[in-house]
Design an enzyme around this catalytic site. Structure first.
Site, PDB file in Angstrom:
ATOM      1  N   GLY A   1       0.829  -1.206   0.000  1.00  0.00           N
ATOM      2  CA  GLY A   1       0.000   0.000   0.000  1.00  0.00           C
ATOM      3  C   GLY A   1       0.862   1.254   0.000  1.00  0.00           C
TER       4      GLY A   1
ATOM      5  N   LEU B   1       1.232   3.771   2.180  1.00  0.00           N
ATOM      6  CA  LEU B   1       2.010   4.033   3.394  1.00  0.00           C
ATOM      7  C   LEU B   1       2.971   2.872   3.679  1.00  0.00           C
ATOM      8  CD1 LEU B   1       2.732   5.649   5.890  1.00  0.00           C
ATOM      9  CD2 LEU B   1       0.799   4.583   7.079  1.00  0.00           C
TER      10      LEU B   1
ATOM     11  N   ALA C   1      -5.111  -2.516   5.431  1.00  0.00           N
ATOM     12  CA  ALA C   1      -6.526  -2.222   5.710  1.00  0.00           C
ATOM     13  C   ALA C   1      -7.287  -2.260   4.398  1.00  0.00           C
ATOM     14  CB  ALA C   1      -6.681  -0.842   6.350  1.00  0.00           C
TER      15      ALA C   1
ATOM     16  N   THR D   1      -9.300  -0.029   2.489  1.00  0.00           N
ATOM     17  CA  THR D   1      -9.442   1.428   2.584  1.00  0.00           C
ATOM     18  C   THR D   1     -10.485   1.992   1.606  1.00  0.00           C
ATOM     19  OG1 THR D   1      -7.614   1.712   1.026  1.00  0.00           O
ATOM     20  CG2 THR D   1      -7.060   1.745   3.372  1.00  0.00           C
TER      21      THR D   1
ATOM     22  N   THR E   1      -7.506   6.115  11.532  1.00  0.00           N
ATOM     23  CA  THR E   1      -8.032   7.157  10.641  1.00  0.00           C
ATOM     24  C   THR E   1      -8.836   8.245  11.353  1.00  0.00           C
ATOM     25  OG1 THR E   1      -9.627   7.471   8.822  1.00  0.00           O
ATOM     26  CG2 THR E   1      -9.990   5.584  10.228  1.00  0.00           C
ATOM     27  N   ASP E   2      -8.878   9.413  10.719  1.00  0.00           N
ATOM     28  CA  ASP E   2      -9.737  10.506  11.188  1.00  0.00           C
ATOM     29  C   ASP E   2     -11.223  10.143  11.054  1.00  0.00           C
ATOM     30  OD1 ASP E   2      -9.294  10.510   8.387  1.00  0.00           O
ATOM     31  OD2 ASP E   2      -9.989  12.584   8.202  1.00  0.00           O
TER      32      ASP E   2
ATOM     33  N   TYR F   1     -16.598   1.881   7.233  1.00  0.00           N
ATOM     34  CA  TYR F   1     -15.125   1.920   7.278  1.00  0.00           C
ATOM     35  C   TYR F   1     -14.650   2.483   8.623  1.00  0.00           C
ATOM     36  CZ  TYR F   1     -10.411   3.700   6.353  1.00  0.00           C
ATOM     37  OH  TYR F   1      -9.066   3.996   6.440  1.00  0.00           O
TER      38      TYR F   1
ATOM     39  N   TRP G   1      -6.327  11.790   5.067  1.00  0.00           N
ATOM     40  CA  TRP G   1      -6.140  12.259   3.690  1.00  0.00           C
ATOM     41  C   TRP G   1      -4.746  11.904   3.160  1.00  0.00           C
ATOM     42  CZ3 TRP G   1      -8.840  17.614   2.650  1.00  0.00           C
ATOM     43  CH2 TRP G   1     -10.122  17.598   3.188  1.00  0.00           C
TER      44      TRP G   1
HETATM   45  N1  LIG Z   1      -5.726   6.549   2.474  1.00  0.00           N
HETATM   46  C1  LIG Z   1      -6.132   7.426   3.386  1.00  0.00           C
HETATM   47  O1  LIG Z   1      -6.542   8.549   3.071  1.00  0.00           O
HETATM   48  C2  LIG Z   1      -6.052   7.076   4.852  1.00  0.00           C
HETATM   49  C3  LIG Z   1      -6.505   8.025   5.783  1.00  0.00           C
HETATM   50  C4  LIG Z   1      -6.415   7.711   7.140  1.00  0.00           C
HETATM   51  C5  LIG Z   1      -5.904   6.491   7.552  1.00  0.00           C
HETATM   52  N2  LIG Z   1      -5.523   5.586   6.617  1.00  0.00           N
HETATM   53  C6  LIG Z   1      -5.002   4.299   7.096  1.00  0.00           C
HETATM   54  O2  LIG Z   1      -3.642   4.233   6.750  1.00  0.00           O
HETATM   55  C7  LIG Z   1      -3.258   2.880   6.500  1.00  0.00           C
HETATM   56  C8  LIG Z   1      -2.538   2.804   5.170  1.00  0.00           C
HETATM   57  O3  LIG Z   1      -3.429   3.250   4.159  1.00  0.00           O
HETATM   58  P1  LIG Z   1      -2.960   3.527   2.671  1.00  0.00           P
HETATM   59  O4  LIG Z   1      -3.401   4.893   2.323  1.00  0.00           O
HETATM   60  O5  LIG Z   1      -1.533   3.129   2.506  1.00  0.00           O
HETATM   61  O6  LIG Z   1      -3.956   2.505   1.938  1.00  0.00           O
HETATM   62  P2  LIG Z   1      -3.675   1.495   0.750  1.00  0.00           P
HETATM   63  O7  LIG Z   1      -2.752   2.086  -0.237  1.00  0.00           O
HETATM   64  O8  LIG Z   1      -5.040   1.035   0.335  1.00  0.00           O
HETATM   65  O9  LIG Z   1      -2.899   0.318   1.488  1.00  0.00           O
HETATM   66  C9  LIG Z   1      -3.544  -0.672   2.247  1.00  0.00           C
HETATM   67  C10 LIG Z   1      -2.943  -1.993   1.850  1.00  0.00           C
HETATM   68  O10 LIG Z   1      -3.591  -3.016   2.605  1.00  0.00           O
HETATM   69  C11 LIG Z   1      -3.817  -4.094   1.726  1.00  0.00           C
HETATM   70  N3  LIG Z   1      -4.876  -4.987   2.169  1.00  0.00           N
HETATM   71  C12 LIG Z   1      -6.214  -4.913   1.960  1.00  0.00           C
HETATM   72  N4  LIG Z   1      -6.822  -5.969   2.491  1.00  0.00           N
HETATM   73  C13 LIG Z   1      -5.847  -6.739   3.051  1.00  0.00           C
HETATM   74  C14 LIG Z   1      -5.842  -7.980   3.737  1.00  0.00           C
HETATM   75  N5  LIG Z   1      -6.976  -8.659   3.960  1.00  0.00           N
HETATM   76  N6  LIG Z   1      -4.669  -8.476   4.174  1.00  0.00           N
HETATM   77  C15 LIG Z   1      -3.509  -7.816   3.942  1.00  0.00           C
HETATM   78  N7  LIG Z   1      -3.437  -6.650   3.273  1.00  0.00           N
HETATM   79  C16 LIG Z   1      -4.611  -6.109   2.850  1.00  0.00           C
HETATM   80  C17 LIG Z   1      -4.154  -3.457   0.408  1.00  0.00           C
HETATM   81  O11 LIG Z   1      -3.994  -4.399  -0.622  1.00  0.00           O
HETATM   82  P3  LIG Z   1      -4.967  -4.379  -1.918  1.00  0.00           P
HETATM   83  O12 LIG Z   1      -4.587  -3.155  -2.670  1.00  0.00           O
HETATM   84  O13 LIG Z   1      -4.658  -5.662  -2.576  1.00  0.00           O
HETATM   85  O14 LIG Z   1      -6.367  -4.308  -1.371  1.00  0.00           O
HETATM   86  C18 LIG Z   1      -3.148  -2.327   0.369  1.00  0.00           C
HETATM   87  O15 LIG Z   1      -1.939  -2.745  -0.218  1.00  0.00           O
HETATM   88  C19 LIG Z   1      -4.552   2.064   6.579  1.00  0.00           C
HETATM   89  O16 LIG Z   1      -4.631   1.456   7.828  1.00  0.00           O
HETATM   90  C20 LIG Z   1      -5.649   3.091   6.443  1.00  0.00           C
HETATM   91  O17 LIG Z   1      -6.821   2.682   7.121  1.00  0.00           O
HETATM   92  C21 LIG Z   1      -5.555   5.854   5.275  1.00  0.00           C
END
Ligand SMILES: NC(=O)c1ccc[n+]([C@@H]2O[C@H](COP(=O)([O-])OP(=O)(O)OC[C@H]3O[C@@H](n4cnc5c(N)ncnc54)[C@H](OP(=O)(O)O)[C@@H]3O)[C@@H](O)[C@H]2O)c1
Length: 288
Positions: free
Chosen positions: A10, A12, A61, A63, A102-103, A126, A148
């Site tokens: 992902g 992050l 996650a 997401t 998350t927020d 979510y 974000w």
């Molecule tokens: N994006 C935002 O704006 C945001 C905001 C606040 C907090 N967060 C939190 O920050 C963290 C990182 O988010 P990010 O932005 O890096 O999101 P991301 O790019 O969607 O990364 C999440 C990763 O988790 C993987 N994943 C999904 N289901 C899974 C499973 N069952 N087992 C193992 N891996 C799995 C996804 O793989 P696939 O692509 O194959 O599904 C993806 O590679 C998350 O915990 C998210 O909740 C994100």
């Protein structure tokens, strides 16, 4: 020190792994979704038993905020139960656990920035699934809430707006001007998360870049940074979205980075500066 990062494919997770691998004395392993499904308890146990990490940073996650509304089972299976599996296995092997949250655990109705000590009240599936993930964490573990998130890879607001600009035309770009938050960029976020996790800081930390804005304000800044005209971006309200998005979003989910601030820790800089740095990277890559 051995560190395991979940969700390493992902946006992050990718940058976390890069930050950790650049540090002396850290043996970092990242497992992407294809290598570890956190919803599968046995696989999580096996992975943690195999790596024997001293610190686990759980960035995996589901997401897809809108998709979570129509498939709550999957949201809870990945975000809530998946976190239970990671924490359970980390605990069994004596590892410190750090969850990224998350927020969207807040409803955005406070009319001010949220402190770590404010009561969560998520509006969406979510947000609820992430909150229940938080509740799996022990008092010694670390929870980092952010908002974000944009990285050089993955799908995010920055890359979406740049793609719209690349596609050309003079169609107005409409973004909502009544949802406030703080854009946060993965290079800075990853450094702070790594530091908090490696120091085994217990408790909740809000970690974002500084400065509230709306999605409209964020999009305008990206367009201007890419040499476009701010006039191309039009503000709309959430109620103007057609069709409406399935998941309700908080109206004002700015996170006060109070736990860091009150401990005298350096906060991430204003989001505008971090945006410019990431845009330079994407420009070198030919994305605009
Ligand atoms: N994006 C935002 O704006 C945001 C905001 C606040 C907090 N967060 C939190 O920050 C963290 C990182 O988010 P990010 O932005 O890096 O999101 P991301 O790019 O969607 O990364 C999440 C990763 O988790 C993987 N994943 C999904 N289901 C899974 C499973 N069952 N087992 C193992 N891996 C799995 C996804 O793989 P696939 O692509 O194959 O599904 C993806 O590679 C998350 O915990 C998210 O909740 C994100």
């Amino acid at each position: 020190m051995r560190v395991l990062v979940t969700g390493a494919g992902g946006q992050l997770g990718h940058d976390l792994l890069a930050v950790l691998q650049a540090r002396d004395g850290i043996d970092a392993t990242g497992l992407a979704h294809s290598e570890l499904d956190v919803a599968d308890r046995r696989s999580v146990e096996d992975a943690i038993a195999g790596v024997r990490p001293e610190v686990v940073i759980h960035a995996a996650a589901w997401t897809a905020v809108d998709a979570c509304e129509s498939d709550p089972d999957r949201a809870y299976q990945v975000n809530s139960l998946g976190t239970r599996h990671v924490v359970e296995a980390a605990r069994a092997h004596g590892a410190h656990a750090c969850l990224i949250s998350t927020d969207y655990v807040f409803d955005g109705m406070a009319g001010r920035a949220y402190l770590e000590w404010d009561e969560p009240h998520p509006l969406s599936v979510y947000g609820r699934s992430k909150l229940w993930g938080e509740r799996e964490m022990g008092p010694e573990d670390t929870i980092v809430r952010t908002s974000w998130v944009c990285g050089a890879d993955g799908s995010n607001m920055l890359r979406t707006v740049l793609r719209m600009l690349r596609e050309g035309g003079d169609r107005p770009l409409r973004f909502v001007d009544d949802q406030w938050g703080c854009p946060t960029f993965t290079p800075g976020l990853a450094s702070v998360v790594a530091a908090l996790a490696l120091e085994r800081r217990p408790g909740i930390y809000h970690v974002t870049h500084q400065g509230p804005t709306t999605w409209y304000g964020f999009a305008s800044e990206i367009v201007a940074g890419a040499g476009g005209s701010r006039d191309r971006v039009e503000p709309i309200s959430t109620s103007d979205l057609d069709p409406p998005r399935p998941a309700p979003r908080p109206a004002y989910s700015v996170l006060d980075n109070a736990a860091m601030r009150l401990q005298g820790m350096d906060l991430l800089e204003d989001w505008h500066d971090a945006l410019v740095r990431l845009m330079v990277v994407l420009h070198e890559r030919g994305e605009w």
